[in-house]
Design a protein around this motif. Structure first.
Motif, PDB file in Angstrom:
ATOM      1  N   ALA A 104      -3.195   9.015 -11.592  1.00  0.00           N
ATOM      2  CA  ALA A 104      -1.871   8.660 -10.178  1.00  0.00           C
ATOM      3  C   ALA A 104      -2.235   9.999  -8.859  1.00  0.00           C
ATOM      4  CB  ALA A 104      -1.160   8.239 -10.674  1.00  0.00           C
ATOM      5  N   ALA A 105      -2.134  10.736  -9.059  1.00  0.00           N
ATOM      6  CA  ALA A 105      -1.581  11.963  -8.437  1.00  0.00           C
ATOM      7  C   ALA A 105      -2.990  11.653  -7.465  1.00  0.00           C
ATOM      8  CB  ALA A 105      -1.791  13.416  -8.466  1.00  0.00           C
ATOM      9  N   LYS A 129       5.712  -3.378  -4.512  1.00  0.00           N
ATOM     10  CA  LYS A 129       5.940  -3.216  -5.200  1.00  0.00           C
ATOM     11  C   LYS A 129       5.658  -4.338  -6.288  1.00  0.00           C
ATOM     12  CE  LYS A 129      11.483  -2.351  -7.335  1.00  0.00           C
ATOM     13  NZ  LYS A 129      12.312  -3.115  -6.419  1.00  0.00           N
ATOM     14  N   GLY A 130       5.413  -3.818  -7.662  1.00  0.00           N
ATOM     15  CA  GLY A 130       5.750  -5.458  -7.978  1.00  0.00           C
ATOM     16  C   GLY A 130       3.610  -5.911  -8.473  1.00  0.00           C
ATOM     17  N   VAL A 131       3.391  -5.418  -7.435  1.00  0.00           N
ATOM     18  CA  VAL A 131       1.921  -5.747  -7.518  1.00  0.00           C
ATOM     19  C   VAL A 131       1.632  -5.570  -9.090  1.00  0.00           C
ATOM     20  CG1 VAL A 131       0.737  -3.688  -6.938  1.00  0.00           C
ATOM     21  CG2 VAL A 131       0.072  -6.008  -6.078  1.00  0.00           C
ATOM     22  N   THR A 132       1.839  -4.977  -9.370  1.00  0.00           N
ATOM     23  CA  THR A 132       0.586  -4.667 -10.716  1.00  0.00           C
ATOM     24  C   THR A 132       1.797  -5.731 -12.105  1.00  0.00           C
ATOM     25  OG1 THR A 132       2.291  -3.023 -11.822  1.00  0.00           O
ATOM     26  CG2 THR A 132       0.267  -1.909 -10.138  1.00  0.00           C
ATOM     27  N   LEU A 188      -5.845   4.601  -7.310  1.00  0.00           N
ATOM     28  CA  LEU A 188      -4.941   3.673  -6.207  1.00  0.00           C
ATOM     29  C   LEU A 188      -4.580   2.630  -7.375  1.00  0.00           C
ATOM     30  CD1 LEU A 188      -4.330   3.973  -3.777  1.00  0.00           C
ATOM     31  CD2 LEU A 188      -5.991   2.130  -3.070  1.00  0.00           C
ATOM     32  N   LEU A 189      -5.308   2.410  -8.859  1.00  0.00           N
ATOM     33  CA  LEU A 189      -4.802   1.307  -9.619  1.00  0.00           C
ATOM     34  C   LEU A 189      -3.601   2.005 -10.569  1.00  0.00           C
ATOM     35  CD1 LEU A 189      -4.195  -1.690 -10.807  1.00  0.00           C
ATOM     36  CD2 LEU A 189      -6.242  -1.086 -11.676  1.00  0.00           C
ATOM     37  N   LYS A 217       1.617   3.849 -11.050  1.00  0.00           N
ATOM     38  CA  LYS A 217       3.184   5.006 -11.542  1.00  0.00           C
ATOM     39  C   LYS A 217       4.498   4.085 -10.624  1.00  0.00           C
ATOM     40  CE  LYS A 217       4.309   9.143 -10.545  1.00  0.00           C
ATOM     41  NZ  LYS A 217       3.182  10.381  -9.518  1.00  0.00           N
ATOM     42  N   ASN A 218       4.031   3.953  -9.126  1.00  0.00           N
ATOM     43  CA  ASN A 218       5.055   2.886  -8.391  1.00  0.00           C
ATOM     44  C   ASN A 218       5.677   1.843  -8.678  1.00  0.00           C
ATOM     45  OD1 ASN A 218       6.291   3.213  -5.342  1.00  0.00           O
ATOM     46  ND2 ASN A 218       5.034   0.881  -5.254  1.00  0.00           N
TER      47      ASN A 218
END
Length: 162
Positions: free
Chosen positions: A71-72, A99-102, A151-152, A157-158
Motif C-alpha cells: 500500500a505504501a 472511494k469505494g472502487v474496491t 496501487l490496488l 487501504k483508501n
C-alpha cells in the motif's frame, strides 16, 4: 519572380507525391469483412467479462489483511501517476474519485483496467458511460503488474481495509 516561385512550388508538390506504383501495400483486402483472427479474438464484445474486464489478470489473491508495504508503494505511484486526475474521495476531478472502487469492482477488473485501459474502455459499457461524463479517456500509464498490484492495495487501504 512570383511565376517562377509558383512553378517551383508546384513542381515540388507534384514530385513529392512519389511513384505510387512502387508501393508494397496491398489495399485490395476487404477491411469490412471480419477476419478469422478477429472472429476468435477474446476481446470481442460477446466474450467480454464485466467482472474481470480484458487482460491477463484472471485471479488476484488479496489476502484478508492489508499489505502495508504494498500500500505504501501504491501510494507513491498514486501521487505521481494518478492524483492529477483522481481524488481519493468520491468526488470527480478529471476522472472519477476512488472511494469505494474496491467494493464496486473485482480485483481482476481493477488490475486489468490499470494495465490495459484502452481495450476495456472500448468494450465495457460502464466505462463508456463514465467516459461520457468525464470526457477524457484514462491514459495508459504503462504500469507494471507489480505497480498495478501495489496501487490496488493502496485503493483497498483508501477503502478502509486494515
Amino acid at each position: 519572380m512570383y511565376k517562377l516561385t509558383f512553378f517551383v512550388v508546384a513542381f515540388v508538390m507534384l514530385t513529392s507525391c512519389g511513384d505510387k506504383t512502387k508501393t508494397n501495400d496491398d489495399f485490395s483486402k476487404d477491411t469490412a469483412a471480419p477476419s478469422e483472427e478477429s472472429a476468435t479474438n477474446p476481446t470481442d464484445a460477446v466474450a467480454y467479462d464485466p467482472n474481470r474486464g480484458i487482460g491477463k489478470h484472471t485471479s488476484v489473491d488479496l489476502g484478508d489483511k492489508l499489505d502495508e508495504a504494498m500500500a505504501a508503494e501504491g501510494e507513491k505511484i498514486q501521487s505521481v501517476k494518478c492524483s492529477s486526475c483522481h481524488k481519493l474521495t468520491d468526488e470527480k476531478l478529471v476522472g472519477p474519485g476512488w472511494k469505494g472502487v474496491t467494493q464496486r469492482q473485482k480485483p481482476e477488473w481493477i488490475m486489468n483496467f490499470i494495465t490495459n485501459p484502452d481495450p476495456m474502455i472500448d468494450k465495457d459499457p460502464k466505462l463508456q458511460a463514465q467516459l461520457e461524463l468525464c470526457l477524457v479517456r484514462m491514459p495508459n500509464q504503462s504500469l507494471t503488474d507489480t505497480d498495478a498490484r501495489n496501487l490496488l492495495e493502496y485503493m483497498r487501504k483508501n477503502d478502509g481495509v486494515k
